[in-house]
Design an enzyme around this catalytic site. Structure first.
Site, PDB file in Angstrom:
ATOM      1  CB  SER A  51     -13.708  60.076 -59.950  1.00 17.19           C
ATOM      2  OG  SER A  51     -15.261  59.712 -59.850  1.00 17.19           O
ATOM      3  CG  ASN A  52     -17.184  60.805 -63.566  1.00 19.72           C
ATOM      4  OD1 ASN A  52     -18.263  60.995 -63.208  1.00 19.72           O
ATOM      5  ND2 ASN A  52     -16.785  59.464 -64.033  1.00 19.72           N
TER       6      ASN A  52
END
Ligand code: C5P
Length: 213
Positions: free
Chosen positions: A21-22
């Site tokens: 993810s981020n």
């Protein structure tokens, strides 16, 4: 107006318990939803997982992956007047996610992760938006760009490529932050910079610009 807003960073699963993810917090998207509601608009908020409390009055659609977000946008886009893609959509996803939890193994070859690109949701919306007719007003499509170099040039290219009505560009420092400095461009205006401000203040300005457009 009916706003469709996306928020948060998507999760791309490697196996049933692990994902990439981020650092997106979802703050910008949630602030936009709150600002639109306060201005009297209807809001559908498509949200990837965040730690935030959803704004009261928004219709909430919870998703995890880029693929799920794309399906939700496709479903709700026809009924909106303005899509704002504030989500940090993962550009890549594991090519072959494992159906079972990947084992640590004992001294075998190190696992490698193959990625494949995700669909560009914003580009799809720019291509499929309604233009103005006698019975319908045009749909607006607003995108974000996070750029660490040549901010305005790269963002402007994105605006043209994805056929956007507005692009909001910011530097990586904006991700997961309370405040940000944003640069905004519409096809018919020059670039301008909003002063550094909390995301709620910036969100109000962006919603007002969308109303004007
Ligand atoms: O091309 P880039 O990822 O930099 O563009 C950022 C904009 O495009 C953001 O508004 C983001 O929400 C959107 N986006 C998207 N689908 C993707 C990647 C980004 O809609 N797969």
């Amino acid at each position: 107006m009916r706003f469709l807003i996306t928020a948060g960073g998507t999760r791309e699963y490697i196996d049933p318990v692990r994902f990439i993810s981020n650092a997106s917090s979802g703050r910008m998207g949630y602030a936009l939803a709150a600002a639109a509601l306060r201005a009297g608009h209807k809001v559908t908020l498509i949200t990837a997982p965040t730690a935030l409390k959803p704004p009261v009055g928004a219709r909430l659609v919870a998703v995890e992956s880029a693929r799920e977000m794309f399906a939700a946008v496709k479903e709700h886009f026809p009924r909106c007047d303005c899509l704002v893609m504030a989500a940090a959509v993962s550009d890549f996803t594991p090519a072959r996610p494992s159906k079972t939890k990947i084992k640590k193994g004992q001294g075998g070859p190190r696992p490698t992760l193959q990625l494949k690109p995700t669909p560009d949701i914003l580009r799809w919306a720019g291509k499929h938006r309604r233009v103005r007719t006698a019975h319908h007003r045009a749909q607006l499509v607003v995108g974000f760009a996070l750029e660490d170099r040549n901010l305005r040039a790269h963002a402007e290219r994105k605006m043209r490529h994805k056929r956007l009505d507005m692009i909001v560009a910011n530097a990586p420092a904006a991700i997961n932050a309370e405040a940000s400095t944003v640069h905004i461009k519409t096809p018919n205006s020059e670039w301008f910079e909003l002063p550094p401000a909390r995301k709620h203040t910036t969100a109000r300005r962006i919603i007002r610009l969308a109303e004007e457009l």
